[in-house]
Scaffold this motif. Sequence first.
Motif, short mmCIF file in Angstrom:
data_model
loop_
_atom_site.label_atom_id
_atom_site.label_comp_id
_atom_site.label_asym_id
_atom_site.label_seq_id
_atom_site.Cartn_x
_atom_site.Cartn_y
_atom_site.Cartn_z
N GLU A 187 -10.63 5.91 6.31
CA GLU A 187 -10.04 5.28 5.24
C GLU A 187 -9.29 5.88 4.65
N TRP A 188 -8.19 6.20 5.45
CA TRP A 188 -7.06 6.60 5.01
C TRP A 188 -5.30 5.59 5.80
N VAL A 189 -6.05 5.33 7.10
CA VAL A 189 -5.84 3.95 7.27
C VAL A 189 -5.37 2.55 6.59
N LEU A 190 -7.10 2.29 5.71
CA LEU A 190 -6.83 1.40 4.64
C LEU A 190 -6.18 1.68 3.21
N ARG A 191 -6.43 2.46 3.35
CA ARG A 191 -5.63 3.13 2.02
C ARG A 191 -4.29 2.82 2.21
N GLN A 192 -3.09 3.08 2.75
CA GLN A 192 -1.94 2.74 3.77
C GLN A 192 -1.24 1.61 3.46
N ALA A 193 -2.21 1.05 4.58
CA ALA A 193 -1.58 -0.23 4.76
C ALA A 193 -1.97 -1.66 4.42
N GLY A 194 -3.57 -1.40 4.02
CA GLY A 194 -4.35 -2.85 3.50
C GLY A 194 -4.68 -3.46 2.30
N THR A 195 -3.56 -3.22 1.77
CA THR A 195 -3.53 -3.45 -0.07
C THR A 195 -2.05 -4.54 0.67
N HIS A 196 -2.37 -5.32 1.44
CA HIS A 196 -1.07 -6.39 0.91
C HIS A 196 -1.74 -7.74 0.90
N ARG B 85 7.51 -6.06 1.93
CA ARG B 85 7.30 -4.80 2.11
C ARG B 85 6.25 -4.99 3.39
N ALA B 86 6.46 -3.95 4.28
CA ALA B 86 5.32 -3.80 4.88
C ALA B 86 4.54 -2.97 5.48
N ASP B 87 3.19 -2.67 5.50
CA ASP B 87 3.16 -1.20 6.28
C ASP B 87 2.36 -1.24 7.90
N THR B 88 2.22 -0.72 8.39
CA THR B 88 1.12 -0.53 9.53
C THR B 88 0.80 1.30 10.01
N ALA B 89 -0.67 1.31 9.80
CA ALA B 89 -1.23 2.09 10.07
C ALA B 89 -1.86 2.86 10.82
N LEU B 90 -1.53 3.33 11.36
CA LEU B 90 -2.93 3.87 12.87
C LEU B 90 -3.40 4.81 13.07
N VAL B 91 -4.56 5.43 13.74
CA VAL B 91 -4.56 6.29 14.14
C VAL B 91 -4.22 6.51 15.93
N ASN B 92 -3.42 7.05 16.30
CA ASN B 92 -3.26 6.74 17.87
C ASN B 92 -4.22 7.71 18.26
N THR B 93 -4.52 7.50 19.68
CA THR B 93 -5.27 8.32 20.38
C THR B 93 -5.26 8.57 21.81
N GLY B 94 -4.24 7.71 22.19
CA GLY B 94 -3.40 7.80 23.50
C GLY B 94 -2.07 9.09 23.51
N ALA C 37 0.66 -1.16 0.06
CA ALA C 37 0.08 -0.18 0.14
C ALA C 37 1.11 1.08 0.06
N ARG C 38 0.81 2.38 -0.90
CA ARG C 38 1.86 3.61 -1.61
C ARG C 38 0.14 4.58 -1.51
N GLY C 39 -0.55 4.14 -0.40
CA GLY C 39 -1.82 5.96 0.17
C GLY C 39 -2.67 5.07 -1.81
N GLY C 40 -2.74 4.32 -2.33
CA GLY C 40 -4.17 3.91 -3.30
C GLY C 40 -5.09 3.69 -3.33
N SER C 41 -5.65 3.14 -3.99
CA SER C 41 -6.75 2.42 -4.07
C SER C 41 -7.53 1.53 -2.54
N LEU C 42 -9.12 1.70 -2.07
CA LEU C 42 -8.66 1.39 -1.02
C LEU C 42 -9.12 -0.70 -1.67
N ALA D 42 -4.43 14.07 12.98
CA ALA D 42 -5.59 13.40 12.20
C ALA D 42 -6.38 14.36 11.74
N ALA D 43 -7.42 13.64 11.60
CA ALA D 43 -8.36 14.02 10.58
C ALA D 43 -9.62 14.54 11.46
N ASP D 44 -10.15 13.58 12.59
CA ASP D 44 -11.32 14.02 12.74
C ASP D 44 -11.09 14.87 13.93
#
Length: 359
Positions: free
Chosen positions: A238-247, A301-310, A32-37, A336-338
């Motif tokens: 959506e950003w998290v899935l695009r960054q690390a979900g296409t593997h 290749r590996a990607d980990t993407a997350l929204v850190n709320t701590g 994943a490089r920020g492309g399609s879901l 984060a955008a939210d």
Amino acid sequence: MRRRRLLAGAGVGLAATLAGCGSLSGVGGRGARGGSLPPYARSLPADGTTGLLYLDVGKLVDRGVFDGSDTETATPAQTPTPDEASSDPASALVAAPVSAGLLAALLGLGFGLQGYGDAGSRLVAPLYPDRTDVEDEVGLRGLTFVAGVVVATGAFDTAAFDDALPDGFETAAEREAYTVSTDGDEAAIAVSEEAIVVATGTFDDTDGPATAREAVTRVLDARLGTADRLADRSPDAEWVLRQAGTHDFVGGGENTSVDGADDGDRTYDPLAGTPLAGAQTSLIVSGASVELTGGEATNARADTALVNTGDAVSQSALESVYADSDATVSVTVSEAADGDDPGQRVHVTGEFGSAPSRL
């Protein structure tokens, strides 16, 4: 630690499971490089996605990965030893999704499909090609575990699956191309030519335990677009899935703290050894694609993407963890955008090894 040794640790359990298979192509440029879901994002409901596992099983089946597999003897993943995965934090980026994905495919289906008789056997037949009780080809290509169900995608003979259901199953609904069949509250399955949605476990809902049919309906609503999907919930999701979900191997979840099963076990924590180990997240996804030559991991290749709320973490602090790694690791940290759920977007990317021709 030499790069080959890093790969051996990062993909620990993989070589044993995939021994003898050819090279898994598609690593270069597939991460994943920020492309399609990813396509399986259709199956992720906005609510109830507490855990997610995806496996591109079609790619593995095509290369004979599961030849000779047996539910009694298959060893999908082994816990890394300190001298292997634990010696470099980058190795956990690959080990986490690979270990979880193979474990789910080889063991999760075996237990989750017990109530579906021959229909369950047909679904998992591609993972056990030595079986003789399923004569025609079953076109399984992908497996997604989410919200108490398994979504199998590919090309399926719907009549054959309907006929293979045990006595007691009755048609409960027709929803576009899907036929939903149930056996009371204990089992439910929705069958179409492109996907099969099967209830396999405990189906907790916000209002308490859900029935198997409710679990299947929740995921089916997402697939059919009659309910919001996880990617629709917020720009960060959506950003998290695009960054690390296409593997080829993907694991993740929401509102969770990722920890190893035991102290020092980095199998299921892609951020082991970093300031974000065990961090509170609103959503985390970790994906990996691994290439093998002669049963040996040669490129990944590996990607980990997350929204850190701590507690906030600095980009430099994360980069320092991987500074001496034999992998090529890059880190980005941003707000984060939210607005209603403040936090940080964190993306860690690892490149392991080089093309086989250059090793």
